[in-house]
Design an enzyme around this catalytic site. Structure first.
Site, PDB file in Angstrom:
ATOM      1  N   ASP A  91      11.699   5.265  11.726  1.00  0.00           N
ATOM      2  CA  ASP A  91      11.345   6.687  11.911  1.00  0.00           C
ATOM      3  C   ASP A  91      10.599   6.900  13.231  1.00  0.00           C
ATOM      4  OD1 ASP A  91       9.154   5.925   9.196  1.00  0.00           O
ATOM      5  OD2 ASP A  91       8.632   5.820  11.308  1.00  0.00           O
ATOM      6  N   GLU A 111      15.537  -2.497  14.058  1.00  0.00           N
ATOM      7  CA  GLU A 111      15.801  -1.687  12.857  1.00  0.00           C
ATOM      8  C   GLU A 111      17.216  -2.004  12.364  1.00  0.00           C
ATOM      9  OE1 GLU A 111      14.422   0.847  10.706  1.00  0.00           O
ATOM     10  OE2 GLU A 111      16.416   0.447   9.874  1.00  0.00           O
ATOM     11  N   GLY A 144      15.863  -7.829  11.053  1.00  0.00           N
ATOM     12  CA  GLY A 144      14.658  -8.348  11.696  1.00  0.00           C
ATOM     13  C   GLY A 144      14.480  -9.842  11.500  1.00  0.00           C
ATOM     14  N   ASP A 161       7.039  -3.069   9.748  1.00  0.00           N
ATOM     15  CA  ASP A 161       7.035  -1.802   9.017  1.00  0.00           C
ATOM     16  C   ASP A 161       8.212  -1.831   8.043  1.00  0.00           C
ATOM     17  OD1 ASP A 161       7.561   1.721   9.874  1.00  0.00           O
ATOM     18  OD2 ASP A 161       6.756   0.734   8.079  1.00  0.00           O
ATOM     19  N   ASP A 164       9.632  -1.842   0.703  1.00  0.00           N
ATOM     20  CA  ASP A 164       9.159  -2.809  -0.297  1.00  0.00           C
ATOM     21  C   ASP A 164      10.176  -3.939  -0.404  1.00  0.00           C
ATOM     22  OD1 ASP A 164       7.847  -0.033  -2.149  1.00  0.00           O
ATOM     23  OD2 ASP A 164       6.840  -1.385  -0.762  1.00  0.00           O
TER      24      ASP A 164
HETATM   25  N1  SAM Z   1       6.474   3.228   6.226  1.00  0.00           N
HETATM   26  C1  SAM Z   1       7.141   3.126   4.951  1.00  0.00           C
HETATM   27  C2  SAM Z   1       6.545   2.154   3.982  1.00  0.00           C
HETATM   28  O1  SAM Z   1       5.398   1.836   4.111  1.00  0.00           O
HETATM   29  O2  SAM Z   1       7.266   1.792   3.053  1.00  0.00           O
HETATM   30  C3  SAM Z   1       8.539   2.779   5.097  1.00  0.00           C
HETATM   31  C4  SAM Z   1       8.911   1.868   6.171  1.00  0.00           C
HETATM   32  S1  SAM Z   1      10.581   2.096   6.440  1.00  0.00           S
HETATM   33  C5  SAM Z   1      11.224   2.343   4.843  1.00  0.00           C
HETATM   34  C6  SAM Z   1      11.236   0.529   6.583  1.00  0.00           C
HETATM   35  C7  SAM Z   1      12.330   0.461   7.615  1.00  0.00           C
HETATM   36  O3  SAM Z   1      12.755  -0.885   7.644  1.00  0.00           O
HETATM   37  C8  SAM Z   1      13.571   1.305   7.297  1.00  0.00           C
HETATM   38  O4  SAM Z   1      13.906   2.081   8.433  1.00  0.00           O
HETATM   39  C9  SAM Z   1      14.646   0.266   6.985  1.00  0.00           C
HETATM   40  O5  SAM Z   1      15.937   0.660   7.412  1.00  0.00           O
HETATM   41  C10 SAM Z   1      14.172  -0.916   7.788  1.00  0.00           C
HETATM   42  N2  SAM Z   1      14.595  -2.236   7.313  1.00  0.00           N
HETATM   43  C11 SAM Z   1      14.822  -2.643   6.046  1.00  0.00           C
HETATM   44  N3  SAM Z   1      15.190  -3.939   6.030  1.00  0.00           N
HETATM   45  C12 SAM Z   1      15.195  -4.371   7.333  1.00  0.00           C
HETATM   46  C13 SAM Z   1      15.486  -5.615   7.973  1.00  0.00           C
HETATM   47  N4  SAM Z   1      15.840  -6.704   7.253  1.00  0.00           N
HETATM   48  N5  SAM Z   1      15.377  -5.690   9.314  1.00  0.00           N
HETATM   49  C14 SAM Z   1      15.007  -4.599  10.040  1.00  0.00           C
HETATM   50  N6  SAM Z   1      14.728  -3.382   9.507  1.00  0.00           N
HETATM   51  C15 SAM Z   1      14.814  -3.287   8.155  1.00  0.00           C
END
Ligand code: SAM
Length: 287
Positions: A91, A111, A144, A161, A164
């Site tokens: 975001d 991301e 990531g 970031d 869960d």
């Molecule tokens: N700030 C919020 C929180 O505390 O839950 C949400 C963070 S946001 C949901 C997490 C981001 O990580 C999302 O944009 C998701 O697409 C990304 N994401 C999930 N798995 C990932 C991975 N293995 N590598 C990189 N990005 C990832």
């Protein structure tokens, strides 16, 4: 929509814990189906809310709390950050706060889901506030865990970031991921993680703390209170390759913030220090 016509949407991320939060949508949500299911709608209290796979990812009303603490605690603790890696964070909120530091020369944001960035840029531009156009930012669309496994670069701070620990985000909580992050950090480096809500997931949190401790000689947690992240205080991991995971005193933090010309709505030197004070029920899970 009148009150009795509003559509109530359940946040389902804590279903395993038998806990849901209901949020009233003032209009029909905008949805995007893909690697993640995204839903965006307006709520009377939280402003614009983005759900990612049924979990609140960000709201325009309270995002400043989480994004300020995830960015300024490590950057002001370190004091001379030039290179930052953000894993997740599609975001753009953390990138926005990191780029406020003039000392930062380069930020890589990795991301996995481009749809998150696309939706946030188009429909939630106030979150990134131009960060995606900052020449210091490089965006990589990748997993990531795969990115850090490549170990191509070194960073002063790594900010995870993550969502869960479910779906594509699960790998971002594995010891192999932490080992790869440690290999990319300098001796004074800092890894900060989104470490969930200890009240809701005590057993998982204890294991997560142990996983971080097994890799990082210095490992602490700090807390923030994000109203839309339900279930009590949110924990943030603060892990360092050096055993001394301490943070400067309040006077030094104030001097650094003044020198950086940065004032925040949530982060301040006193909050920075106080955030590391853990209530007994969390401290006992950590050690
Ligand atoms: N700030 C919020 C929180 O505390 O839950 C949400 C963070 S946001 C949901 C997490 C981001 O990580 C999302 O944009 C998701 O697409 C990304 N994401 C999930 N798995 C990932 C991975 N293995 N590598 C990189 N990005 C990832």
């Amino acid at each position: 929509m009148t009150d009795d016509q509003r559509r109530w949407i359940a946040e389902t991320v804590n279903d395993a814990e038998g806990f849901r939060m209901l949020l009233a949508a003032e209009e029909e949500p905008t949805t995007v189906a893909g690697m993640h299911d995204l839903a965006l709608f307006t709520n009377r209290t939280f402003g614009r809310i983005l759900l990612l796979d049924g979990a609140v990812q960000v709201t325009t009303a309270d995002e400043f709390i989480y994004h300020e603490m995830m960015a300024h605690v490590p950057l002001f603790a370190h004091g001379a950050v030039r290179r930052v890696l953000i894993v997740g964070g599609g975001d753009g909120g953390i990138a926005r706060e990191v780029l406020r530091h003039a000392s930062v020369e380069h930020v890589t944001l990795v991301e996995i889901d481009a749809a998150v960035i696309d939706l946030a840029r188009e429909l939630l531009p106030e979150i990134s506030a131009g960060a995606f156009d900052d020449l210091r930012l490089s965006v990589v669309i990748a997993d990531g865990a795969a990115f850090v496994a490549g170990g191509a670069d070194s960073y002063d701070v790594i900010i995870v970031d993550s969502p869960d620990p479910a779906g594509p985000g699960k790998v971002l909580f594995e010891p192999a991921f932490y080992r790869a992050c440690k290999a990319m950090l300098g001796e004074r480096g800092i890894l900060v993680t989104q470490s969930g809500m200890p009240f809701l997931t005590a057993e998982w949190f204890a294991g997560h703390a142990a996983d971080l401790r097994a890799v990082f000689p210095g490992r602490r947690f700090f807390l923030s209170t994000v109203p839309s992240y339900s279930g009590g205080p949110m924990a943030h991991g603060f892990s360092t390759p050096s055993p001394d995971a301490n943070t400067p005193d309040e006077a030094e933090l104030a001097a650094r913030a003044a020198a950086a010309g940065i004032e925040c709505r949530y982060w301040n030197p006193a909050m920075h220090r106080a955030a590391f004070a853990l209530p007994g029920y969390i401290a006992r899970l950590v050690d």
